[in-house]
Scaffold this motif. Structure first.
Motif, short mmCIF file in Angstrom:
data_model
loop_
_atom_site.label_atom_id
_atom_site.label_comp_id
_atom_site.label_asym_id
_atom_site.label_seq_id
_atom_site.Cartn_x
_atom_site.Cartn_y
_atom_site.Cartn_z
N UNK A 1 -4.62 4.91 9.31
CA UNK A 1 -3.78 4.03 9.94
C UNK A 1 -4.49 2.30 9.58
N UNK A 2 -5.46 2.48 8.73
CA UNK A 2 -5.94 1.24 8.11
C UNK A 2 -5.19 0.91 6.95
N UNK A 3 -5.99 0.19 6.22
CA UNK A 3 -5.41 -0.28 4.73
C UNK A 3 -5.25 1.03 3.95
N UNK A 4 -4.23 1.22 3.50
CA UNK A 4 -4.05 2.67 2.58
C UNK A 4 -3.30 2.13 1.20
N UNK A 5 -3.71 3.03 0.21
CA UNK A 5 -2.77 2.90 -1.08
C UNK A 5 -2.15 4.29 -1.17
N UNK A 6 -0.90 4.25 -1.21
CA UNK A 6 0.17 5.37 -1.51
C UNK A 6 0.07 5.52 -3.07
N UNK A 7 -0.83 6.23 -3.53
CA UNK A 7 -1.12 6.58 -4.93
C UNK A 7 0.15 7.78 -5.30
N UNK A 8 1.21 7.13 -6.06
CA UNK A 8 1.93 8.02 -6.38
C UNK A 8 2.06 8.90 -7.84
N UNK A 9 2.64 9.80 -7.79
CA UNK A 9 2.54 10.88 -8.92
C UNK A 9 4.02 11.41 -9.20
N UNK B 1 3.02 4.49 -11.65
CA UNK B 1 2.48 3.34 -11.37
C UNK B 1 3.36 2.11 -10.94
N UNK B 2 4.64 2.33 -11.25
CA UNK B 2 5.64 1.48 -10.68
C UNK B 2 5.92 1.67 -9.34
N UNK B 3 5.45 2.80 -8.72
CA UNK B 3 5.86 3.16 -7.39
C UNK B 3 4.54 2.95 -6.38
N UNK B 4 3.11 2.77 -6.97
CA UNK B 4 2.23 2.72 -6.16
C UNK B 4 2.31 1.59 -5.32
N UNK B 5 2.05 1.82 -3.77
CA UNK B 5 2.21 1.21 -2.82
C UNK B 5 1.08 1.04 -1.74
N UNK C 1 2.56 -2.17 9.32
CA UNK C 1 3.51 -1.69 8.25
C UNK C 1 4.07 -0.33 8.95
N UNK C 2 5.13 0.10 8.46
CA UNK C 2 5.67 1.39 8.81
C UNK C 2 5.09 2.37 7.73
N UNK C 3 4.12 3.20 8.04
CA UNK C 3 3.60 4.16 7.27
C UNK C 3 4.64 5.10 6.85
N UNK C 4 5.09 5.91 8.01
CA UNK C 4 6.02 6.93 7.77
C UNK C 4 7.28 6.55 7.16
N UNK C 5 7.67 5.24 7.25
CA UNK C 5 9.08 4.97 6.62
C UNK C 5 8.69 4.63 5.34
N UNK C 6 7.54 4.03 4.81
CA UNK C 6 7.15 3.93 3.53
C UNK C 6 7.10 5.09 2.70
N UNK C 7 6.40 6.11 3.35
CA UNK C 7 6.08 7.29 2.67
C UNK C 7 7.35 8.31 2.54
N UNK C 8 8.32 8.14 3.46
CA UNK C 8 9.38 8.82 3.16
C UNK C 8 10.39 8.15 2.07
N UNK C 9 10.26 6.72 1.96
CA UNK C 9 11.33 6.12 1.11
C UNK C 9 10.54 6.50 -0.25
N UNK C 10 9.22 6.54 -0.50
CA UNK C 10 8.43 6.68 -2.01
C UNK C 10 9.11 8.04 -2.08
N UNK C 11 8.72 9.20 -1.44
CA UNK C 11 9.17 10.52 -1.62
C UNK C 11 10.53 10.81 -1.86
N UNK C 12 11.38 10.11 -1.28
CA UNK C 12 13.02 10.25 -1.74
C UNK C 12 13.38 9.88 -3.13
N UNK C 13 12.33 9.04 -3.82
CA UNK C 13 12.74 8.72 -5.21
C UNK C 13 12.37 9.75 -5.96
#
Length: 157
Positions: free
Chosen positions: A95-103, A111-115, A121-133
């Motif tokens: 829940x601290x500063x995190x990198x969502x390293x996308x593959x 690379x274009x989706x690393x967040x 921030x909303x960790x859950x919403x961000x993660x769900x949005x990334x994994x929806x791509x």
């Protein structure tokens, strides 16, 4: 219903390391009493003081990959119950500063989706949005401060 699944370190992989007496990189399995701050990657919670834990070198990759990153993580010295709510983002973890390293689906870094996310921030919403791509097959959640892997996340099955 969640759109993602949180994936901690596999209990079976950890069991194999315990039996071997070392992690997958040849470092001795050395249990020690926790101080109570250690982030446990087997059950995705902070340790309790005096729990038996081990510091191991770990990579989430199970086969060769040029993207393989390995590093230190804390786990229970003996098998624990694991993470019991894989449809929920860990309440007390990452829940601290995190990198969502996308593959991508081929296992290459997307690379274009690393967040980067921070408290507030909303960790859950961000993660769900990334994994929806469609370009994102899974995410390695990493601490920005320590650099270590917190857990993997995948689209819900």
């Amino acid at each position: 219903m969640s759109t993602f699944e949180i994936v901690p370190i596999s209990a079976e992989r950890l069991d194999a390391m315990r039996v071997q007496g070392e992690d997958e990189f040849g470092n001795a399995w050395k249990p020690f009493p926790a101080e109570g701050w250690e982030p446990l990657r087997c059950c995705l919670r902070k340790s309790e003081p005096d729990e038996a834990v081990a510091l191991i070198c770990y990579t989430p990759w199970t086969g060769p990959s040029p993207w393989m990153e390995a590093g230190p993580v804390f786990v229970h010295a003996e098998r624990c119950a694991g993470y019991l709510t894989p449809d929920r983002y860990p309440e007390n973890m990452a829940r601290g500063r995190c990198m969502f390293n996308t593959f991508d689906p081929d296992g290459n870094r997307a690379y274009d989706h690393i967040t980067f996310v921070s408290p507030g921030d909303s960790y859950e919403e961000t993660l769900a949005e990334l994994l929806g791509r469609p370009e994102v097959a899974f995410v390695h959640v990493r601490s920005v401060d320590a650099g270590c892997l917190a857990f993997e996340a995948r689209p819900a099955r």
